[in-house]
Motif scaffolding. Structure first.
Motif, mmCIF file in Angstrom:
data_model
loop_
_atom_site.group_PDB
_atom_site.id
_atom_site.type_symbol
_atom_site.label_atom_id
_atom_site.label_comp_id
_atom_site.label_asym_id
_atom_site.label_seq_id
_atom_site.Cartn_x
_atom_site.Cartn_y
_atom_site.Cartn_z
ATOM 1 N N SER A 151 44.309 -21.589 62.800
ATOM 2 C CA SER A 151 43.700 -22.191 61.609
ATOM 3 C C SER A 151 42.233 -22.534 61.839
ATOM 4 O O SER A 151 41.421 -22.429 60.917
ATOM 5 N N THR A 193 44.868 -15.302 55.991
ATOM 6 C CA THR A 193 44.188 -15.764 54.796
ATOM 7 C C THR A 193 44.997 -16.783 54.009
ATOM 8 O O THR A 193 44.461 -17.425 53.120
ATOM 9 N N THR A 194 46.279 -16.922 54.287
ATOM 10 C CA THR A 194 47.124 -17.887 53.592
ATOM 11 C C THR A 194 47.876 -18.732 54.612
ATOM 12 O O THR A 194 47.993 -18.367 55.784
ATOM 13 N N ALA A 245 40.317 -17.871 55.457
ATOM 14 C CA ALA A 245 41.294 -18.506 54.579
ATOM 15 C C ALA A 245 40.582 -19.256 53.458
ATOM 16 O O ALA A 245 39.759 -20.129 53.719
ATOM 17 N N ALA A 272 40.446 -19.266 61.409
ATOM 18 C CA ALA A 272 40.378 -18.918 59.986
ATOM 19 C C ALA A 272 39.394 -19.816 59.246
ATOM 20 O O ALA A 272 38.708 -19.372 58.326
#
Length: 129
Positions: free
Chosen positions: A82, A40-41, A91, A85
């Motif tokens: 990524s 998420t980050t 994210a 996400a």
């Protein structure tokens, strides 16, 4: 003197530890189940990529031997992470971006996970036989 320092350290640690135990007896709020890999980050993606590439290097010896290959695998895994996400909306920082921007974030996360210093070092180091 050593015995005195040992006993002093032991007493201090027990007294401080007791205070921590009393403080920690409050009922914590339910935070949910912790995720194994936090995507998420940006930092979570970097940590997950570092973990995955380290395990891949243990399984595949060629990745462990060649620095440039480890960097390449790290960037590839980060781009994949990524994009996943971004696609699934995990994210917050990737929401509202185009897919190619998520690829750039992934490439940055991969270079961060492998260490930009290793990249520069492998490119400019002269190997002697």
């Amino acid at each position: 003197m050593k015995r005195f320092l040992f006993l002093f350290t032991l007493m201090m640690s027990l007294s401080l530890g007791g205070a921590v135990y009393v403080y920690a007896q409050e009922a914590p709020a339910d935070a949910g189940s912790p995720a194994a890999l936090d995507l998420t980050t940006f930092t979570g993606i970097v940590a997950a990529v570092s973990l995955v590439v380290t395990q891949l290097a243990k399984i595949i010896p060629v990745v462990a031997e060649k620095t440039w290959l480890k960097i390449l695998v790290s960037v590839g895994v980060a781009i994949l992470a990524s994009l996943l996400a971004w696609h699934f909306g995990w994210a917050q920082f990737l929401q509202g971006l185009a897919w190619w921007m998520a690829v750039f974030y992934g490439a940055g996360a991969g270079l961060t996970a492998s260490g930009a210093y290793d990249l520069i070092k492998s490119l400019f180091t002269v190997k002697t036989a």
